[in-house]
Design an enzyme around this catalytic site. Structure first.
Site, PDB file in Angstrom:
ATOM      1  N   ASP A 535      26.203  -4.180  59.210  1.00 17.95           N
ATOM      2  CA  ASP A 535      25.905  -2.930  58.512  1.00 17.95           C
ATOM      3  C   ASP A 535      26.189  -1.780  59.488  1.00 17.95           C
ATOM      4  O   ASP A 535      26.465  -2.013  60.670  1.00 17.95           O
ATOM      5  CB  ASP A 535      24.419  -2.964  58.128  1.00 17.95           C
ATOM      6  CG  ASP A 535      24.040  -1.919  57.097  1.00 17.95           C
ATOM      7  OD1 ASP A 535      24.909  -1.153  56.663  1.00 17.95           O
ATOM      8  OD2 ASP A 535      22.851  -1.874  56.738  1.00 17.95           O
ATOM      9  N   GLU A 538      30.304   2.153  60.358  1.00 16.21           N
ATOM     10  CA  GLU A 538      31.285   3.248  60.114  1.00 16.21           C
ATOM     11  C   GLU A 538      31.776   3.889  61.402  1.00 16.21           C
ATOM     12  O   GLU A 538      32.951   4.297  61.421  1.00 16.21           O
ATOM     13  CB  GLU A 538      30.661   4.296  59.185  1.00 16.21           C
ATOM     14  CG  GLU A 538      30.327   3.797  57.797  1.00 16.21           C
ATOM     15  CD  GLU A 538      29.123   2.866  57.738  1.00 16.21           C
ATOM     16  OE1 GLU A 538      28.248   3.010  58.620  1.00 16.21           O
ATOM     17  OE2 GLU A 538      29.064   1.995  56.871  1.00 16.21           O
ATOM     18  N   ASP A 611      24.470   1.715  49.939  1.00 16.44           N
ATOM     19  CA  ASP A 611      23.117   2.055  49.505  1.00 16.44           C
ATOM     20  C   ASP A 611      23.118   2.780  48.163  1.00 16.44           C
ATOM     21  O   ASP A 611      22.961   3.996  48.092  1.00 16.44           O
ATOM     22  CB  ASP A 611      22.444   2.922  50.566  1.00 16.44           C
ATOM     23  CG  ASP A 611      22.311   2.162  51.881  1.00 16.44           C
ATOM     24  OD1 ASP A 611      22.531   0.934  51.880  1.00 16.44           O
ATOM     25  OD2 ASP A 611      21.990   2.792  52.897  1.00 16.44           O
TER      26      ASP A 611
END
Ligand code: NAG
Ligand code: NAG
Ligand code: NAG
Length: 973
Positions: A535, A538, A611
């Site tokens: 997760d 980015e 999300d």
């Protein structure tokens, strides 16, 4: 996942459950981004000027052809900067793809030129059949099997046009917006201005050039040398280096792709009326808190691939760029599309995919960037996640509850709270004192664990993973190029591994070993049943500009983060997948879920849409996002069932499970502030509805796995929108709320609105469609037809396209590995002309033995040799298609008696259900055997009838005693 974001050390954002509020001010609009502003301003000036001409041209005397002519290079110059040199290179691949590369040469600096190295699966093979014709004004090549493709490279102004049958398909720089900002020194402009004011005649000329430059580039050096956003300043040591290019599809009225955005599959105009689409689509991997359900804003991943579609043809383009990119889209007419791509840095590296069918475009893109590796079979089952299962006892209890309620599940997930102080790998001893025993308890039911490993490393000497990375110099560096970049994330003050540094690869792989190493940390507190969730890659950085890394931080090779931002997340999950694959004695297929991704990520990992919110809008757009990712190769995709934020009421949760069971990746997940919502907690009748849905997913696993095989070879999506399946039916070009699963013939239309009791479904062809559950028939027409079908809460509209054979496994099990030896049911859904076919692919689902030919791949077919006879056959597809690959590997070693086939040799077909026979049979036998089989016939409509809503005739053949791995024919006469 992200909720309570720490901005620096001081301020804290508290998430308010009822507020749906993207923090838009955290993220730049185009007008807040210097190069995007410049690019859009250039386009606006071009629009206003009728005599607009691109300053770029090719010097024909500079053309150099490779011996086989597949590669041609040329010098390009800009009339505005005659001293600056650019090079253009065109490569024509064996499959007709044209790769167009442009770079500044001998410049003051080097543009980033490695994006394709990460994205491409291998060096594409070049064509051997290209003959260029060099003319006065242009250079032309006619090629393709039918000599129907023509590539025209116009010299002045530079323009590249791909045509098919003389019709323009893709035009580069047709609007003259090409602008490769060359490297310059900060004082260059001042000097020329001085020259202009001091000298006479010559000065006038300079002034003129200045005016022309201003006309083209604008008269201010807008954000050339540094740029501020909120409290951050980007130092831009290389100055302006953006790349603007217009790409036009003069004969295509729809464009799709460029995930990831929460938007319609057919991309909305960004230059039209819609106020929420006033910005270009943005590709800049970002952790966008509570993202909007319809917006061109960037999200977690970026795949710069676009399809342009019309009833005539489909074409595509792949822009291998790793820097921030904005894409304006406009539709000058219903039948044409203009796009404008503006990237912050990097060379031009654009591949034109000539199609002409969607299948061709998928194959062309797959040859460039690869296909989805076959995932472990268990990962197609149901994944139960939550932030967080708080202890190993919690995990055991959840597992027990699933078993008590007879609900199948394959994987239990642990979010960040398993890790002591968010030091990933290090279990919190108070709550997870026995991680290996816990995993073994889960594995005892043939299940797996997935545990989160995020990229931020807590900067503390008592965290060996950080300490080793620091000692070995593997961390991303700040803009000074010295020391370690530091930012804030879950673990507080953190640093990030620079996965662009090859020295990090073996080291990272070693961290996942489940045995002790001679030196250094390894994950002995884990087993091979633990797989990984990447997760925040980015990367998400709470105190960084736009919640990510400063663009001027330094990676391996001296490249700036600016250059590689969109590629960064892929390298992290790639190395994690390598680690999971290689940690044991024999390589096993890794399961790694990634939030951030780039072109090529499909070769390695699954993705989810991040999300999302527990709203109907997010449920609906999740389907479109999964379809868009499938278009762009990232097929193993899903969105969180239930919505990450919020507390969905039972109705919404059930509808969300109906979406989830028809997603390639199927996971339920929930935010830490939400109420527990595992399906066993539901009251009746909801609980039983969800149990049935979970079982339906498991029943259909053979169909999903077969679709994954096809995708792994052809790149064809696992979930397919209408335009892919019916490329000539223009009614379907906008449809993105119903879709097909692989080539199986299953058509699904999930319900994503509250209080629905019926929905309309579009049938695109003159064919019979069977309701999967009720066997009612519906007949489409050649012009397309909408039907209305019931969709009460327990009903999800699922249809079988006439002409399909579906292999399913109908015995409820606790988890998918326990189904390995279960018998099959075949649903034979006859077409209006009485035929059908289907495929079944199986292998061990765990290792790579399928690449050695250890697999079973069958074709089932129903034919009508005479009016009164239907024959249903099973034959070996793998040996009849010796040139076909599985998972990218040729089946040279395929042997029908391979070890896997022997292992499942006893697996039988326990039931055959034939839908749509025109009359009751007189006899049903296995060909070559005299005994009548046991069967039952329920009269009803024949496949050829046009009685919408009538129940089809159903023939149920019970236990025909035929095997999956054997050739046979069942004769119905
Ligand atoms: C290309 O041109 C050469 C020389 O004129 C000729 O021998 C060859 O057959 C041509 N190839 C094709 C594919 O047209
Ligand atoms: C998205 O598609 C829907 C249905 O076709 C349409 O009503 C809507 O206007 C589209 N949204 C945008 C922003 O174009
Ligand atoms: C993935 O990692 C391998 C080494 O394990 C490397 O060779 C390859 O280039 C990497 N690919 C990507 C896309 O990061």
């Amino acid at each position: 996942m992200r909720s309570v974001a720490l901005f620096g050390v001081l301020s804290t954002f508290i998430w308010l459950p009822d507020a749906i509020a993207v923090k838009s001010h955290d993220f730049k609009t185009c007008s807040q981004s210097g190069f995007c502003r410049r690019g859009r301003a250039l386009a606006a000036r071009a629009e206003e000027t009728t005599s607009w001409n691109s300053p770029y041209s090719i010097d024909p005397s500079s053309l150099i052809f490779s011996p086989d002519e597949a590669l041609v290079s040329a010098a390009v110059k800009s009339s505005l900067y005659p001293d600056i040199k650019f090079s253009l290179e065109l490569r024509i691949h064996e499959d007709g793809v044209v790769r167009v590369l442009m770079d500044e040469i001998d410049g003051l600096k080097q543009r980033y030129n490695e994006a394709a190295d990460w994205a491409l699966v291998s060096d594409p093979r070049l064509s051997k059949t290209i003959n260029w014709t060099t003319g006065k004004k242009d250079l032309r090549a006619v090629y393709g099997d039918k000599k129907d493709i023509e590539l025209v490279v116009q010299y002045d102004p530079l323009r590249v046009t791909l045509l098919r049958n003389k019709k323009e398909q893709i035009v580069l720089n047709g609007r003259g917006l090409l602008h490769m900002e060359h490297f310059r020194t900060e004082t260059a402009k001042e000097t020329s201005e001085e020259v202009a004011s001091e000298e006479g005649g010559e000065g006038q000329e300079v002034l003129q050039v200045e005016n022309v430059r201003a006309w083209f580039e604008g008269d201010t050096e807008d954000a050339y040398w540094s740029e501020s956003f909120s409290s951050w300043t980007d130092s831009k040591p290389k100055g302006p280096e953006s790349l603007s290019l217009d790409i036009t599809f003069p004969n295509h009225g729809h464009v799709y792709g460029i995930p990831q955005h929460a938007t319609n599959l057919s991309l909305p105009s960004t230059t039209g009326e819609s106020p929420s689409y006033s910005d270009p689509f943005r590709l800049y991997n970002a952790d966008v808190f509570e993202y909007l359900a319809s917006s061109p804003m960037s999200l977690y991943g970026s795949i710069p691939v676009m399809h342009a579609h019309s009833a005539d043809s489909t074409v595509g383009l792949f822009n291998a760029v790793g820097s921030e990119t904005w894409i304006d889209i406009s539709y000058p007419s219903e039948k044409s599309t203009q796009t404008h791509w503006i990237s912050e840095s990097g060379i031009m590296d654009i591949s034109l995919l000539p199609g002409p069918t969607p299948e061709d475009v998928f194959a062309q893109y797959a040859r460039l960037t690869g296909t989805t590796a076959l995932p472990p079979h268990w990962s197609l089952g149901y994944h139960q996640c939550r932030w967080n299962y708080v202890s190993s006892e919690d995990v055991r209890t959840v597992q027990k509850r699933f078993d008590e309620e007879d609900m199948p599940v394959d994987v239990f997930w642990l979010d960040i709270e398993y890790a002591q102080d968010h030091k990933y790998f290090i279990w919190e001893p108070k709550t997870f004192p026995d991680p290996v025993e816990m995993t073994n308890d889960v594995a005892a039911n043939a299940r797996k664990m997935v545990v989160i490993v995020d990229p931020h490393l807590k900067r503390t000497s008592d965290y060996p993973v950080y300490q080793e990375a620091s000692d070995f110099g593997l961390l991303v560096k700040p803009n000074s190029g010295e020391g370690e970049y530091e930012g804030w994330c879950w673990s507080g003050s953190s640093s990030w591994i620079d996965h662009f540094n090859p020295a990090s690869w073996d080291w990272w792989i070693s961290k996942f070993k489940t045995t002790k190493l001679d030196s250094g940390f390894s994950w002995i507190q884990s087993t091979e049943d633990v797989h990984i969730w990447n997760d925040m890659n980015e990367p998400s950085i709470f105190n960084g500009p736009e919640i990510t890394m400063q663009k001027d931080t330094i990676h391996y090779g001296g490249w700036e983060h600016r250059d590689i931002h969109n590629i960064n997340g892929m390298l992290f999950h790639n190395n994690t997948a390598a680690a999971v694959r290689e940690r044991g004695d024999i390589p096993k297929r890794p399961f790694v879920l990634t939030r951030s991704f780039f072109a090529g990520s499909q070769r390695i990992s699954a993705m989810w849409t991040g999300d999302n919110l527990g709203t109907w809008e997010h449920m609906a757009v999740g389907i479109k996002m999964v379809l868009a990712n499938n278009i762009a190769g990232m097929a193993f995709a899903g969105s969180d069932v239930g919505g990450f934020f919020g507390n969905p009421e039972p109705e919404m949760l059930i509808r969300w499970y109906q979406v989830g069971i028809f997603s390639p990746f199927f996971r339920a997940h929930a935010h830490i502030d939400t109420k527990r919502r595992e399906p066993f907690l539901l009251d009746e009748p909801y609980k039983s509805i969800v149990r049935d849905l979970l079982r339906l997913r498991y029943t259909m696993l053979p169909i999903w796995y077969t679709a994954f095989r096809e995708n792994s070879v052809t790149g064809l999506p696992i979930v397919r929108p209408h335009y892919v399946v019916f490329p000539k039916d223009s009614t379907g070009f906008d449809i993105d709320d119903q879709f097909f699963i692989g080539s199986s013939g299953i058509l699904v239309k999930p319900v994503t609105e509250k209080e629905q009791t019926e929905v309309t479904v579009y049938l695109p062809e003159d064919q019979v469609y069977y309701d999967y559950f009720t066997q009612q028939i519906y007949r489409g027409t050649n012009k397309g037809k909408h039907i209305t079908v019931p969709a009460e809460l327990h009903q999800v509209p699922v249809f079988i396209r006439g002409g399909s054979i579906l292999p399913t496994r109908e015995r409820p099990r606790r988890s998918s590995p326990l189904m390995k030896y279960d018998p099959f049911t075949l649903r034979v859904a006859l077409s209006k002309s009485g035929t059908a076919r289907g495929e079944l692919y199986l292998d061990d689902g765990i290792t790579y033995s399928h690449q050695q030919g250890e697999l079973v791949w069958r074709e089932f077919a129903a034919e009508q040799p005479s009016r009164k006879t239907t024959r249903i056959t099973n034959r070996d597809l793998a040996s009849s298609k010796p040139d076909t690959a599985v998972d990218g590997v040729d089946l040279v070693k395929y042997d029908p008696k391979n070890a896997f086939a022997k292992d499942i040799a006893e697996v039988r077909v326990e039931k055959v259900v034939v839908l749509g026979l025109s009359s009751k049979p007189g006899s049903v036998k296995v060909d070559g055997k005299g005994t009548e089989l046991r069967w039952e016939y329920i009269p009803g409509a024949a496949a050829s009838e046009k009685k919408d809503g009538a129940a089809a005739s159903v023939l149920i053949i019970k236990d025909p005693k035929v095997l999956v791995t054997e050739e046979w024919a069942i004769v119905i006469s």
